[in-house]
Design a protein around this motif. Structure first.
Motif, PDB file in Angstrom:
ATOM      1  N   VAL A   1       0.843  -1.199   0.000  1.00  0.00           N
ATOM      2  CA  VAL A   1       0.000   0.000   0.000  1.00  0.00           C
ATOM      3  C   VAL A   1       0.877   1.247   0.000  1.00  0.00           C
ATOM      4  O   VAL A   1       1.824   1.346   0.787  1.00  0.00           O
ATOM      5  N   TYR A   2       0.525   2.191  -0.866  1.00  0.00           N
ATOM      6  CA  TYR A   2       1.125   3.530  -0.854  1.00  0.00           C
ATOM      7  C   TYR A   2      -0.031   4.507  -0.737  1.00  0.00           C
ATOM      8  O   TYR A   2      -0.934   4.511  -1.583  1.00  0.00           O
ATOM      9  N   VAL A   3      -0.048   5.302   0.321  1.00  0.00           N
ATOM     10  CA  VAL A   3      -1.125   6.268   0.515  1.00  0.00           C
ATOM     11  C   VAL A   3      -0.778   7.533  -0.266  1.00  0.00           C
ATOM     12  O   VAL A   3       0.239   8.177  -0.003  1.00  0.00           O
ATOM     13  N   ILE A   4      -1.627   7.853  -1.219  1.00  0.00           N
ATOM     14  CA  ILE A   4      -1.431   9.013  -2.084  1.00  0.00           C
ATOM     15  C   ILE A   4      -1.938  10.280  -1.420  1.00  0.00           C
ATOM     16  O   ILE A   4      -1.314  11.340  -1.514  1.00  0.00           O
ATOM     17  N   GLU A   5      -3.079  10.157  -0.739  1.00  0.00           N
ATOM     18  CA  GLU A   5      -3.741  11.334  -0.163  1.00  0.00           C
ATOM     19  C   GLU A   5      -4.461  10.925   1.109  1.00  0.00           C
ATOM     20  O   GLU A   5      -5.014   9.828   1.201  1.00  0.00           O
ATOM     21  N   GLY A   6      -4.469  11.794   2.107  1.00  0.00           N
ATOM     22  CA  GLY A   6      -5.265  11.575   3.306  1.00  0.00           C
ATOM     23  C   GLY A   6      -4.591  10.728   4.368  1.00  0.00           C
ATOM     24  O   GLY A   6      -3.374  10.538   4.366  1.00  0.00           O
ATOM     25  N   VAL A   7      -5.426  10.205   5.270  1.00  0.00           N
ATOM     26  CA  VAL A   7      -4.957   9.412   6.407  1.00  0.00           C
ATOM     27  C   VAL A   7      -5.834   8.161   6.511  1.00  0.00           C
ATOM     28  O   VAL A   7      -7.056   8.262   6.651  1.00  0.00           O
ATOM     29  N   LEU A   8      -5.210   6.993   6.462  1.00  0.00           N
ATOM     30  CA  LEU A   8      -5.929   5.723   6.568  1.00  0.00           C
ATOM     31  C   LEU A   8      -5.452   4.959   7.793  1.00  0.00           C
ATOM     32  O   LEU A   8      -4.260   4.974   8.115  1.00  0.00           O
ATOM     33  N   GLU A   9      -6.394   4.316   8.458  1.00  0.00           N
ATOM     34  CA  GLU A   9      -6.070   3.503   9.632  1.00  0.00           C
ATOM     35  C   GLU A   9      -6.327   2.042   9.273  1.00  0.00           C
ATOM     36  O   GLU A   9      -7.426   1.685   8.854  1.00  0.00           O
ATOM     37  N   TYR A  10      -5.292   1.220   9.437  1.00  0.00           N
ATOM     38  CA  TYR A  10      -5.365  -0.198   9.102  1.00  0.00           C
ATOM     39  C   TYR A  10      -5.408  -1.017  10.376  1.00  0.00           C
ATOM     40  O   TYR A  10      -4.692  -0.721  11.338  1.00  0.00           O
ATOM     41  N   GLU A  11      -6.228  -2.045  10.364  1.00  0.00           N
ATOM     42  CA  GLU A  11      -6.269  -3.031  11.439  1.00  0.00           C
ATOM     43  C   GLU A  11      -5.840  -4.351  10.844  1.00  0.00           C
ATOM     44  O   GLU A  11      -6.581  -4.948  10.051  1.00  0.00           O
ATOM     45  N   LEU A  12      -4.646  -4.809  11.177  1.00  0.00           N
ATOM     46  CA  LEU A  12      -4.133  -6.100  10.739  1.00  0.00           C
ATOM     47  C   LEU A  12      -4.223  -7.055  11.916  1.00  0.00           C
ATOM     48  O   LEU A  12      -3.811  -6.700  13.033  1.00  0.00           O
ATOM     49  N   GLU A  13      -4.765  -8.230  11.667  1.00  0.00           N
ATOM     50  CA  GLU A  13      -4.948  -9.206  12.746  1.00  0.00           C
ATOM     51  C   GLU A  13      -3.637  -9.426  13.495  1.00  0.00           C
ATOM     52  O   GLU A  13      -2.592  -9.641  12.883  1.00  0.00           O
ATOM     53  N   GLY A  14      -3.717  -9.337  14.827  1.00  0.00           N
ATOM     54  CA  GLY A  14      -2.562  -9.593  15.676  1.00  0.00           C
ATOM     55  C   GLY A  14      -1.621  -8.413  15.844  1.00  0.00           C
ATOM     56  O   GLY A  14      -0.571  -8.554  16.465  1.00  0.00           O
ATOM     57  N   GLN A  15      -1.980  -7.249  15.293  1.00  0.00           N
ATOM     58  CA  GLN A  15      -1.126  -6.077  15.411  1.00  0.00           C
ATOM     59  C   GLN A  15      -1.938  -4.889  15.927  1.00  0.00           C
ATOM     60  O   GLN A  15      -3.144  -4.841  15.730  1.00  0.00           O
ATOM     61  N   PRO A  16      -1.271  -3.920  16.549  1.00  0.00           N
ATOM     62  CA  PRO A  16      -1.997  -2.704  16.932  1.00  0.00           C
ATOM     63  C   PRO A  16      -2.399  -1.935  15.668  1.00  0.00           C
ATOM     64  O   PRO A  16      -1.830  -2.147  14.599  1.00  0.00           O
ATOM     65  N   GLN A  17      -3.371  -1.040  15.793  1.00  0.00           N
ATOM     66  CA  GLN A  17      -3.797  -0.237  14.645  1.00  0.00           C
ATOM     67  C   GLN A  17      -2.610   0.543  14.096  1.00  0.00           C
ATOM     68  O   GLN A  17      -1.755   1.005  14.841  1.00  0.00           O
TER      69      GLN A  17
END
Length: 133
Positions: free
Chosen positions: A71-87
């Motif tokens: 993933v490359y974020v082009i614009e803005g702010v995204l929050e990802y939740e990956l199993e077993g990891q903090p946000q």
């Protein structure tokens, strides 16, 4: 007893259909633009590249891919939740690696639109994303 089983089976079918509709609705707010799909030199693997636009507050419900996602974020702010990891919060200009088969969800947590460039290295012939997990 037989009627109870039939009612239970019917309820399960209805609940499954509603869950699928809810998951599809959560992806419906996103605008996906397919940019590239190409075979790789590795047998049974392909690369797929997609631009994903998230309006404010949009969510991609928990899903998995049959391969890695870059993933490359082009614009803005995204929050990802990956199993077993903090946000994980990823801002414009930052990158994220999502390992093969890792259940994850993503939400636009900024005040405006957000856009990511998602590059998938996946098993050819499988659905790109599978809901839930």
């Amino acid at each position: 007893m037989k009627i109870t089983r039939i009612i239970a089976a019917a309820a399960l079918i209805v609940a499954s259909a509603l869950a699928q509709q809810t998951a599809q609705a959560q992806f419906a707010e996103l605008e996906r633009t397919n940019l590239m799909q190409h075979n790789l030199s590795v047998p049974r693997r392909e690369v797929i590249q997609v631009r994903v636009d998230f309006p404010p507050g949009a969510v991609a419900a928990t899903h998995i891919h049959p391969g890695e996602e870059l993933v490359y974020v082009i614009e803005g702010v995204l929050e990802y939740e990956l199993e077993g990891q903090p946000q994980i919060t990823v801002k414009a200009g930052e990158v994220l690696f999502i390992p093969y088969g890792t259940p994850h969800a993503v939400k636009n947590v900024g005040s405006g639109n957000a856009t990511e460039l998602a590059t998938y290295i996946v098993e050819k012939g499988k659905p790109l994303a599978v809901q839930g997990k």
